[in-house]
Design a protein around this motif. Structure first.
Motif, PDB file in Angstrom:
ATOM      1  N   LYS A 106       0.840  -1.191   0.000  1.00 19.48           N
ATOM      2  CA  LYS A 106       0.000   0.000   0.000  1.00 19.48           C
ATOM      3  C   LYS A 106       0.879   1.247   0.000  1.00 19.48           C
ATOM      4  N   PRO A 107       0.818   2.077  -1.031  1.00 15.80           N
ATOM      5  CA  PRO A 107       1.692   3.263  -1.082  1.00 15.80           C
ATOM      6  C   PRO A 107       1.213   4.340  -0.121  1.00 15.80           C
ATOM      7  N   ARG A 108       2.164   5.178   0.300  1.00 13.32           N
ATOM      8  CA  ARG A 108       1.849   6.307   1.161  1.00 13.32           C
ATOM      9  C   ARG A 108       1.234   7.435   0.332  1.00 13.32           C
ATOM     10  N   PRO A 109       0.359   8.253   0.949  1.00 18.74           N
ATOM     11  CA  PRO A 109      -0.174   9.413   0.224  1.00 18.74           C
ATOM     12  C   PRO A 109       0.931  10.377  -0.157  1.00 18.74           C
ATOM     13  N   ALA A 110       0.749  11.048  -1.264  1.00 15.54           N
ATOM     14  CA  ALA A 110       1.773  11.968  -1.748  1.00 15.54           C
ATOM     15  C   ALA A 110       1.998  13.094  -0.754  1.00 15.54           C
ATOM     16  N   GLY A 111       3.286  13.404  -0.530  1.00 16.59           N
ATOM     17  CA  GLY A 111       3.644  14.492   0.366  1.00 16.59           C
ATOM     18  C   GLY A 111       3.757  14.119   1.828  1.00 16.59           C
ATOM     19  N   THR A 112       3.527  12.844   2.181  1.00 18.98           N
ATOM     20  CA  THR A 112       3.616  12.411   3.570  1.00 18.98           C
ATOM     21  C   THR A 112       4.929  11.675   3.805  1.00 18.98           C
ATOM     22  N   ALA A 114       6.918   8.481   5.553  1.00 17.65           N
ATOM     23  CA  ALA A 114       6.658   7.102   5.961  1.00 17.65           C
ATOM     24  C   ALA A 114       7.292   6.844   7.313  1.00 17.65           C
ATOM     25  N   LEU A 115       6.749   7.472   8.342  1.00 17.63           N
ATOM     26  CA  LEU A 115       7.286   7.356   9.689  1.00 17.63           C
ATOM     27  C   LEU A 115       6.230   6.775  10.623  1.00 17.63           C
ATOM     28  N   PRO A 116       6.642   6.096  11.679  1.00 14.69           N
ATOM     29  CA  PRO A 116       5.674   5.439  12.573  1.00 14.69           C
ATOM     30  C   PRO A 116       5.076   6.402  13.580  1.00 14.69           C
ATOM     31  N   GLY A 117       4.013   5.939  14.225  1.00 14.96           N
ATOM     32  CA  GLY A 117       3.417   6.694  15.323  1.00 14.96           C
ATOM     33  C   GLY A 117       2.772   7.990  14.878  1.00 14.96           C
ATOM     34  N   ASP A 118       2.841   8.988  15.782  1.00 10.83           N
ATOM     35  CA  ASP A 118       2.205  10.268  15.478  1.00 10.83           C
ATOM     36  C   ASP A 118       2.967  11.059  14.425  1.00 10.83           C
ATOM     37  N   MET A 119       4.156  10.590  14.015  1.00  9.53           N
ATOM     38  CA  MET A 119       4.897  11.289  12.961  1.00  9.53           C
ATOM     39  C   MET A 119       4.342  10.995  11.573  1.00  9.53           C
ATOM     40  N   ALA A 120       3.376  10.096  11.474  1.00  9.54           N
ATOM     41  CA  ALA A 120       2.747   9.843  10.186  1.00  9.54           C
ATOM     42  C   ALA A 120       1.977  11.057   9.686  1.00  9.54           C
ATOM     43  N   ARG A 121       1.668  11.996  10.585  1.00  5.11           N
ATOM     44  CA  ARG A 121       0.930  13.194  10.181  1.00  5.11           C
ATOM     45  C   ARG A 121       1.820  14.246   9.551  1.00  5.11           C
ATOM     46  N   LEU A 122       3.144  14.081   9.602  1.00  4.52           N
ATOM     47  CA  LEU A 122       4.057  15.083   9.057  1.00  4.52           C
ATOM     48  C   LEU A 122       3.953  15.150   7.545  1.00  4.52           C
ATOM     49  N   ARG A 123       4.129  16.350   7.003  1.00  8.61           N
ATOM     50  CA  ARG A 123       4.061  16.579   5.566  1.00  8.61           C
ATOM     51  C   ARG A 123       5.342  17.259   5.098  1.00  8.61           C
ATOM     52  N   GLU A 124       5.731  16.956   3.892  1.00 11.23           N
ATOM     53  CA  GLU A 124       6.927  17.574   3.323  1.00 11.23           C
ATOM     54  C   GLU A 124       6.538  18.703   2.379  1.00 11.23           C
ATOM     55  N   TYR A 125       7.391  19.723   2.347  1.00 14.02           N
ATOM     56  CA  TYR A 125       7.180  20.854   1.455  1.00 14.02           C
ATOM     57  C   TYR A 125       8.545  21.335   0.994  1.00 14.02           C
ATOM     58  N   ALA A 317       9.438   9.509   1.034  1.00 15.59           N
ATOM     59  CA  ALA A 317       8.351   8.531   1.067  1.00 15.59           C
ATOM     60  C   ALA A 317       8.839   7.141   1.437  1.00 15.59           C
ATOM     61  N   THR A 318      10.141   6.872   1.293  1.00 21.56           N
ATOM     62  CA  THR A 318      10.707   5.567   1.633  1.00 21.56           C
ATOM     63  C   THR A 318      11.767   5.669   2.724  1.00 21.56           C
ATOM     64  N   ALA A 319      11.838   6.793   3.403  1.00 19.77           N
ATOM     65  CA  ALA A 319      12.909   6.997   4.379  1.00 19.77           C
ATOM     66  C   ALA A 319      12.604   6.386   5.734  1.00 19.77           C
ATOM     67  N   GLY A 320      11.373   6.029   5.992  1.00 19.41           N
ATOM     68  CA  GLY A 320      11.018   5.510   7.300  1.00 19.41           C
ATOM     69  C   GLY A 320      11.438   4.068   7.497  1.00 19.41           C
ATOM     70  N   PRO A 321      11.255   3.542   8.688  1.00 27.34           N
ATOM     71  CA  PRO A 321      11.641   2.159   8.985  1.00 27.34           C
ATOM     72  C   PRO A 321      10.641   1.164   8.405  1.00 27.34           C
ATOM     73  N   VAL A 322      11.100  -0.060   8.252  1.00 30.01           N
ATOM     74  CA  VAL A 322      10.224  -1.143   7.818  1.00 30.01           C
ATOM     75  C   VAL A 322       9.508  -1.758   9.016  1.00 30.01           C
ATOM     76  N   ALA A 323      10.216  -1.851  10.147  1.00 27.34           N
ATOM     77  CA  ALA A 323       9.626  -2.451  11.345  1.00 27.34           C
ATOM     78  C   ALA A 323      10.163  -1.746  12.578  1.00 27.34           C
ATOM     79  N   VAL A 324       9.290  -1.585  13.585  1.00 26.19           N
ATOM     80  CA  VAL A 324       9.662  -0.980  14.866  1.00 26.19           C
ATOM     81  C   VAL A 324       8.981  -1.762  15.974  1.00 26.19           C
TER      82      VAL A 324
END
Length: 487
Positions: A106-112, A114-125, A317-324
């Motif tokens: 499942k791909p991540r929404p554009a501009g988000t 790929a981080l776990p927890g409450d950091m999933a709400r972060l957006r890039e600009y 979009a691919t910088a986050g971890p695979v497993a935590v």
């Protein structure tokens, strides 16, 4: 006269940190302690009025438990102060928030991110003018930019140069405090496995690769020894408080474009202040460079490869971890185990500016030292100092009224408040500091050894550290990632 003046300038002046305020709401008791104490007192008084000694024995579990929660300490903190940590941990365990697995299909929404927890709400600009990558936190209302800084080794400078650089850094912090629009300033110093690119570049420009036995042996030595080395990288992150800068953002056009324009002003001011302090900003990092930092923090084993091959891992979009996997006292990510320590007490005695060298120069340990600075506006800081003075004087009068002896710790805290007031009057900025140390290792045994070594180094630096149990995931994001996160 001139000689004595030069000698005074070249002297390195020791400094003293303010103590961590431990003063409670009343007589040294915090609000939670007062609540539990009030429950116990009400239980005793109600039992005495209602049924006397027999009912007092029936209500003994209530007031005994209240006394235990109020006064019995665990790891230096009353039991009642551990209740929120334990309850939050139990809730996260129940709903399965301690385990994170990335959904590869499942791909991540554009501009988000790929981080776990409450950091999933972060957006890039990406700023169209400077090309800097900015991280937007819509819940906290902040916009963050990251700048890489290079500098000479502080401990190798002469005392006069050290004192001059310390004074210049103080002016940088005072500059950050003046605008009132900066939410957080984060200084992150981390150790990285050296990929050997520096040695390879030096050999390519200065070496004589003529095919001889000596040149071949030297080139092989560089190829083998380079990745085994270690280097230090420093970044400074600047977070804009979009709520405090709402008027300026509307003037600049509103939305993310207006917020980026206001943040650019703060970035330009900080860059000029850093250069005046003889620090060399290498430029504001783009989204690809920030992605490499995030990936290296969660997956340290790939850090050297990402540095050697500059085009890999350049996507947030691919910088986050695979497993935590988060446990009570540590965190497990892709290729490493992590533990975060909090600097609970800075040196209480006079120390010189290089007092953290045992921690920062520890070899063979992969760690990230993060200093989170929360600036206060001058008027806000003045009100806070006046409030603290009134509280100290009121508590002092109350202790004298009931005959309680004034101890040295309370006197030292009051003197710290007076010193802060004098510094604010002299034109210095007031900041609240939080020091975090994230330690990483491939195995649990190596992690325990590294944590013990860092704790010993902190003792040599006259600091006290505590393991942040029950909140390792949030602490790791604040300590190892340059995103101005708070815990």
């Amino acid at each position: 006269m001139a000689a004595s003046k030069n000698e005074t300038v070249s002297e390195l002046v020791p400094v003293k940190f303010s103590r961590l305020a431990r003063r409670g709401v009343l007589l040294g008791l915090s609000l939670s302690q007062l609540i539990t104490l009030a429950i116990g007192v009400l239980a005793i008084v109600g039992a005495l009025y209602a049924g006397g000694g027999q009912l007092l024995a029936y209500t003994a579990p209530v007031w005994v438990l209240s006394a235990v929660l109020t006064w019995v300490p665990i790891a230096g903190r009353p039991v009642v102060e551990w209740l929120p940590v334990g309850c939050w941990w139990l809730w996260r365990t129940t709903i399965g928030q301690l385990i994170y697995r990335r959904r590869v299909v499942k791909p991540r929404p554009a501009g988000t991110l790929a981080l776990p927890g409450d950091m999933a709400r972060l957006r890039e600009y990406e700023d169209p003018e400077t090309g800097a990558g900015m991280i937007h936190d819509p819940h906290a209302g902040t916009l963050t930019a990251v700048c890489e800084v290079t500098h000479p080794a502080f401990v190798l400078l002469d005392p006069g140069e050290q004192e001059r650089r310390v004074s210049s850094w103080g002016r940088v912090l005072a500059t950050v405090c003046r605008s009132g629009r900066v939410a957080t300033l984060q200084v992150l110093e981390r150790t990285l496995p050296d990929s050997g690119t520096g040695l390879a570049e030096w050999w390519a420009s200065h070496g004589a690769d003529d095919g001889s036995w000596a040149s071949t042996t030297y080139r092989e030595l560089i190829d083998r020894a380079g990745p085994a080395g270690e280097r230090h990288a420093s970044t400074i992150s600047l977070a804009l408080d979009m709520g405090a800068a709402a008027r300026q953002i509307r003037t600049a056009g509103g939305g993310m474009r207006g917020a980026a324009a206001v943040l650019r002003q703060e970035m330009a001011t900080l860059t000029a202040a850093l250069r005046a302090a003889d620090l060399t900003p290498s430029g504001w990092l783009g989204t690809g460079q920030i992605a490499v930092i995030l990936r290296s923090a969660y997956d340290p084993a790939i850090a050297a490869t990402l540095e050697r091959h500059g085009q890999l891992g350049q996507d947030l979009a691919t910088a986050g971890p695979v497993a935590v996997n988060e446990s009570w006292s540590r965190l497990r990510t892709d290729s490493a185990h992590h533990a975060v320590l909090w600097v609970s007490e800075w040196p209480r005695s006079m120390v010189y500016p290089g007092f953290l060298s045992p921690v920062l120069l520890s070899t063979g340990i992969q760690r990230a030292f993060s200093l989170l600075c929360t600036p206060l506006r001058s008027d806000q800081a003045a009100r806070d100092i006046r409030k603290k003075k009134v509280e100290h004087i009121s508590d002092m009068a109350q202790r004298q009224r009931i005959g309680q002896i004034e101890d040295a710790a309370q006197t030292a805290e009051y003197q710290d408040v007076l010193q802060q007031e004098a510094d604010l009057t002299a034109g210095h900025g007031v900041l609240r500091y939080t020091g975090l140390i994230a330690v990483s290792a491939p195995t649990v045994d190596e992690l325990d050894a590294a944590v013990a070594a860092i704790e010993q180094a902190a003792i040599q630096a006259s600091c006290e550290t505590r393991l942040l149990v029950g909140q390792q995931a949030a602490a790791f994001t604040a300590a190892a990632l340059p995103l101005c996160r708070r815990i």
